[in-house]
Design a protein around this motif. Structure first.
Motif, PDB file in Angstrom:
ATOM      1  N   VAL A 200      -9.568  12.908  -3.241  1.00 12.91           N
ATOM      2  CA  VAL A 200      -8.458  13.776  -2.857  1.00 12.91           C
ATOM      3  C   VAL A 200      -7.418  13.666  -3.967  1.00 12.91           C
ATOM      4  O   VAL A 200      -7.169  12.568  -4.480  1.00 12.91           O
ATOM      5  CB  VAL A 200      -7.834  13.348  -1.516  1.00 12.91           C
ATOM      6  N   SER A 201      -6.809  14.763  -4.340  1.00 16.95           N
ATOM      7  CA  SER A 201      -5.747  14.720  -5.339  1.00 16.95           C
ATOM      8  C   SER A 201      -4.589  13.877  -4.830  1.00 16.95           C
ATOM      9  O   SER A 201      -4.165  14.015  -3.674  1.00 16.95           O
ATOM     10  CB  SER A 201      -5.258  16.129  -5.673  1.00 16.95           C
ATOM     11  N   ALA A 202      -4.082  12.997  -5.695  1.00 17.62           N
ATOM     12  CA  ALA A 202      -3.070  12.020  -5.265  1.00 17.62           C
ATOM     13  C   ALA A 202      -1.930  11.941  -6.263  1.00 17.62           C
ATOM     14  O   ALA A 202      -2.166  11.872  -7.476  1.00 17.62           O
ATOM     15  CB  ALA A 202      -3.708  10.643  -5.109  1.00 17.62           C
ATOM     16  N   LEU A 203      -0.701  11.950  -5.753  1.00 18.19           N
ATOM     17  CA  LEU A 203       0.504  11.674  -6.537  1.00 18.19           C
ATOM     18  C   LEU A 203       1.092  10.373  -6.005  1.00 18.19           C
ATOM     19  O   LEU A 203       1.474  10.295  -4.828  1.00 18.19           O
ATOM     20  CB  LEU A 203       1.514  12.808  -6.399  1.00 18.19           C
ATOM     21  N   ILE A 204       1.162   9.349  -6.842  1.00 22.67           N
ATOM     22  CA  ILE A 204       1.615   8.019  -6.440  1.00 22.67           C
ATOM     23  C   ILE A 204       2.895   7.704  -7.204  1.00 22.67           C
ATOM     24  O   ILE A 204       2.915   7.753  -8.436  1.00 22.67           O
ATOM     25  CB  ILE A 204       0.519   6.975  -6.722  1.00 22.67           C
ATOM     26  N   VAL A 205       3.959   7.394  -6.478  1.00 23.82           N
ATOM     27  CA  VAL A 205       5.282   7.165  -7.067  1.00 23.82           C
ATOM     28  C   VAL A 205       5.735   5.763  -6.676  1.00 23.82           C
ATOM     29  O   VAL A 205       5.749   5.417  -5.497  1.00 23.82           O
ATOM     30  CB  VAL A 205       6.306   8.206  -6.562  1.00 23.82           C
ATOM     31  N   ALA A 206       6.104   4.951  -7.664  1.00 24.17           N
ATOM     32  CA  ALA A 206       6.484   3.574  -7.347  1.00 24.17           C
ATOM     33  C   ALA A 206       7.410   3.012  -8.410  1.00 24.17           C
ATOM     34  O   ALA A 206       7.298   3.344  -9.597  1.00 24.17           O
ATOM     35  CB  ALA A 206       5.239   2.694  -7.210  1.00 24.17           C
ATOM     36  N   GLY A 207       8.305   2.129  -7.970  1.00 24.39           N
ATOM     37  CA  GLY A 207       9.225   1.443  -8.872  1.00 24.39           C
ATOM     38  C   GLY A 207       8.696   0.074  -9.250  1.00 24.39           C
ATOM     39  O   GLY A 207       8.196  -0.667  -8.392  1.00 24.39           O
ATOM     40  N   THR A 208       8.827  -0.266 -10.517  1.00 18.64           N
ATOM     41  CA  THR A 208       8.302  -1.556 -10.971  1.00 18.64           C
ATOM     42  C   THR A 208       9.127  -2.731 -10.463  1.00 18.64           C
ATOM     43  O   THR A 208       8.665  -3.874 -10.484  1.00 18.64           O
ATOM     44  CB  THR A 208       8.242  -1.609 -12.504  1.00 18.64           C
ATOM     45  N   ALA A 209      10.363  -2.472  -9.999  1.00 19.99           N
ATOM     46  CA  ALA A 209      11.223  -3.538  -9.472  1.00 19.99           C
ATOM     47  C   ALA A 209      11.426  -3.385  -7.960  1.00 19.99           C
ATOM     48  O   ALA A 209      12.441  -3.830  -7.419  1.00 19.99           O
ATOM     49  CB  ALA A 209      12.573  -3.529 -10.187  1.00 19.99           C
ATOM     50  N   ASP A 210      10.456  -2.786  -7.291  1.00 20.79           N
ATOM     51  CA  ASP A 210      10.533  -2.613  -5.840  1.00 20.79           C
ATOM     52  C   ASP A 210      10.563  -3.991  -5.177  1.00 20.79           C
ATOM     53  O   ASP A 210       9.613  -4.773  -5.314  1.00 20.79           O
ATOM     54  CB  ASP A 210       9.314  -1.817  -5.359  1.00 20.79           C
ATOM     55  N   PRO A 211      11.643  -4.318  -4.426  1.00 20.38           N
ATOM     56  CA  PRO A 211      11.733  -5.642  -3.820  1.00 20.38           C
ATOM     57  C   PRO A 211      10.976  -5.770  -2.504  1.00 20.38           C
ATOM     58  O   PRO A 211      10.901  -6.866  -1.945  1.00 20.38           O
ATOM     59  CB  PRO A 211      13.236  -5.798  -3.585  1.00 20.38           C
ATOM     60  N   ILE A 212      10.432  -4.692  -2.003  1.00 23.92           N
ATOM     61  CA  ILE A 212       9.764  -4.702  -0.699  1.00 23.92           C
ATOM     62  C   ILE A 212       8.258  -4.555  -0.851  1.00 23.92           C
ATOM     63  O   ILE A 212       7.480  -5.394  -0.391  1.00 23.92           O
ATOM     64  CB  ILE A 212      10.343  -3.596   0.206  1.00 23.92           C
ATOM     65  N   VAL A 213       7.815  -3.490  -1.482  1.00 21.82           N
ATOM     66  CA  VAL A 213       6.390  -3.262  -1.738  1.00 21.82           C
ATOM     67  C   VAL A 213       6.160  -3.529  -3.228  1.00 21.82           C
ATOM     68  O   VAL A 213       6.470  -2.684  -4.068  1.00 21.82           O
ATOM     69  CB  VAL A 213       5.974  -1.829  -1.370  1.00 21.82           C
ATOM     70  N   PRO A 214       5.655  -4.707  -3.582  1.00 24.34           N
ATOM     71  CA  PRO A 214       5.607  -5.098  -5.001  1.00 24.34           C
ATOM     72  C   PRO A 214       4.649  -4.232  -5.821  1.00 24.34           C
ATOM     73  O   PRO A 214       3.500  -4.022  -5.428  1.00 24.34           O
ATOM     74  CB  PRO A 214       5.134  -6.552  -4.947  1.00 24.34           C
ATOM     75  N   TYR A 215       5.168  -3.740  -6.948  1.00 15.52           N
ATOM     76  CA  TYR A 215       4.373  -2.886  -7.836  1.00 15.52           C
ATOM     77  C   TYR A 215       3.114  -3.611  -8.299  1.00 15.52           C
ATOM     78  O   TYR A 215       2.040  -3.000  -8.410  1.00 15.52           O
ATOM     79  CB  TYR A 215       5.236  -2.486  -9.034  1.00 15.52           C
ATOM     80  N   ALA A 216       3.219  -4.904  -8.548  1.00 15.66           N
ATOM     81  CA  ALA A 216       2.082  -5.689  -9.028  1.00 15.66           C
ATOM     82  C   ALA A 216       1.191  -6.183  -7.899  1.00 15.66           C
ATOM     83  O   ALA A 216       0.228  -6.930  -8.145  1.00 15.66           O
ATOM     84  CB  ALA A 216       2.583  -6.875  -9.850  1.00 15.66           C
ATOM     85  N   GLY A 217       1.459  -5.777  -6.669  1.00 10.81           N
ATOM     86  CA  GLY A 217       0.665  -6.193  -5.533  1.00 10.81           C
ATOM     87  C   GLY A 217       1.182  -7.481  -4.924  1.00 10.81           C
ATOM     88  O   GLY A 217       1.997  -8.193  -5.508  1.00 10.81           O
ATOM     89  N   GLY A 218       0.715  -7.764  -3.711  1.00 10.39           N
ATOM     90  CA  GLY A 218       1.122  -8.984  -3.028  1.00 10.39           C
ATOM     91  C   GLY A 218       1.754  -8.696  -1.684  1.00 10.39           C
ATOM     92  O   GLY A 218       1.609  -7.605  -1.116  1.00 10.39           O
ATOM     93  N   ASP A 219       2.491  -9.691  -1.176  1.00  6.37           N
ATOM     94  CA  ASP A 219       3.067  -9.597   0.162  1.00  6.37           C
ATOM     95  C   ASP A 219       4.266  -8.659   0.208  1.00  6.37           C
ATOM     96  O   ASP A 219       5.110  -8.652  -0.698  1.00  6.37           O
ATOM     97  CB  ASP A 219       3.527 -10.981   0.639  1.00  6.37           C
ATOM     98  N   ILE A 220       4.340  -7.882   1.271  1.00  8.24           N
ATOM     99  CA  ILE A 220       5.486  -7.019   1.540  1.00  8.24           C
ATOM    100  C   ILE A 220       6.548  -7.844   2.252  1.00  8.24           C
ATOM    101  O   ILE A 220       6.256  -8.547   3.213  1.00  8.24           O
ATOM    102  CB  ILE A 220       5.062  -5.816   2.406  1.00  8.24           C
ATOM    103  N   ARG A 221       7.804  -7.753   1.765  1.00  9.74           N
ATOM    104  CA  ARG A 221       8.881  -8.553   2.341  1.00  9.74           C
ATOM    105  C   ARG A 221      10.161  -7.734   2.388  1.00  9.74           C
ATOM    106  O   ARG A 221      10.449  -6.965   1.489  1.00  9.74           O
ATOM    107  CB  ARG A 221       9.135  -9.816   1.511  1.00  9.74           C
ATOM    108  N   PHE A 222      10.929  -7.933   3.459  1.00 11.39           N
ATOM    109  CA  PHE A 222      12.253  -7.325   3.533  1.00 11.39           C
ATOM    110  C   PHE A 222      13.102  -8.126   4.506  1.00 11.39           C
ATOM    111  O   PHE A 222      12.768  -8.236   5.691  1.00 11.39           O
ATOM    112  CB  PHE A 222      12.189  -5.872   3.995  1.00 11.39           C
TER     113      PHE A 222
END
Length: 334
Positions: A200-222
């Motif tokens: 499916v065609s996909a547009l993925i938008v993300a910030g490299t300094a996202d403090p909740i959903v980490p750009y580099a992967g890992g645990d989600i925290r808030f």
């Protein structure tokens, strides 16, 4: 409640500075869609959604855009009917201009008492345990049957938990979607769902300094919220959809013009697939960007940027998503 029973229609209200607790500097934009509130009976119980239609709809079928709010969010917030509004409410103006239907459903309460979606994260213990895929597919069927939606031009866009839910929809109902977009989201690292098998065609938008959903992967925290699950790196998720679409590894890179010297973020789009009428995957990487939707018009106040990280002002993300969606139809093959 009866399936599809409409509540009172209301005219969407454009934000002004005096009413914006979250958003500042919102200009008056002419032309906004008409919003109607509905309830739908489901096996999980009554479900609520908002449907925005063009103020003066043209005859014929209309593209359908489904917007999925994040954890603790709501349909009203996404469409700008609450003070804590989303830049995704810009879709109301696109809907009126481009003759779209824009549908925003509400998620259900999880064990933490907050709204959300059942989005495949097996380690997100507070997510509601409901059939959200079935609910959204039923909304698509109803929009096609009763509101003149074009079944070949159905698009989904989600923020955060809603973005992870969009990944699930693309995985489990790929034939229903012409394209999808996510913001501040990635795919579940510990997934209760099977891997996607259809592109499916996909547009993925993300910030490299996202403090909740980490750009580099890992645990989600808030804040105090824990056990919200984990995600794979954003670029790994993009690569998976690119490979499924059999697109080349080399993409076309565009750096968005920078508008404000005070904005510490920079936005870059990498697009795999040259023809917008065929399968494409695109990644908008917001360097130093936080857990926020990029917007030129709907700017977050400083207190929310402190919590969520910097907001990029070089991209109007709803417009960018519509540009990506516009020429795509369901059933595209690699």
């Amino acid at each position: 409640m009866d399936q599809g029973k409409a509540r009172t229609p209301v005219k969407s209200i454009l934000f002004r500075a005096a009413t914006g607790l979250l958003l500042a500097g919102v200009a008056h934009l002419a032309g906004a869609a008409q919003i109607t509130s509905y309830d739908m009976a489901r096996p999980d119980g009554a479900r609520h959604y908002l449907l925005a239609t063009p103020d003066q709809p043209a005859p014929g079928r209309h593209p359908l855009v489904i917007l999925l709010h994040g954890h603790v969010g709501s349909a009203a917030q996404v469409l700008g009917r609450e003070r804590i509004a989303s830049p995704l409410s810009m879709w109301l103006h696109i809907a009126d201009r481009e003759q779209l239907l824009v549908l925003a459903p509400d998620g259900l309460l999880g064990s933490d008492g907050k709204t959300g979606w059942n989005d495949c994260r097996s380690d997100a213990v507070s997510n509601p345990h409901v059939d959200d895929v079935g609910f959204i597919n039923a909304l698509i069927d109803k929009a096609v049957a009763e509101h003149h939606a074009d079944p070949a031009r159905v698009y989904v866009m989600g923020m955060s938990n809603g973005g992870i839910m969009a990944f699930r929809l693309a995985t489990e109902s790929p034939a229903r979607l012409a394209a999808f977009a996510t913001v501040g989201a990635s795919m579940a690292a510990k997934s209760s769902c099977a891997a996607p098998t259809m592109p499916v065609s996909a547009l993925i938008v993300a910030g490299t300094a996202d403090p909740i959903v980490p750009y580099a992967g890992g645990d989600i925290r808030f804040a105090m919220l824990r056990q919200r699950g984990s995600v794979v790196p954003v670029e790994e998720a993009a690569a998976g959809w690119r490979q499924l679409a059999r697109l080349p590894a080399a993409g076309e890179t565009l750096e968005f013009p920078h508008r404000d010297v005070a904005d510490v973020t920079r936005a870059t789009r990498i697009t795999w697939g040259a023809d917008p009428r065929k399968l494409q995957v695109a990644l908008i990487r917001v360097d130093k960007g936080g857990h926020t939707e990029p917007s030129k018009v709907k700017r977050l106040k400083w207190m929310y940027r402190m919590m969520l990280g910097p907001q990029n002002g070089d991209v109007e993300i709803a417009e960018e998503a519509w540009s990506f969606f516009r020429d795509k139809q369901a059933g595209l093959k690699p």
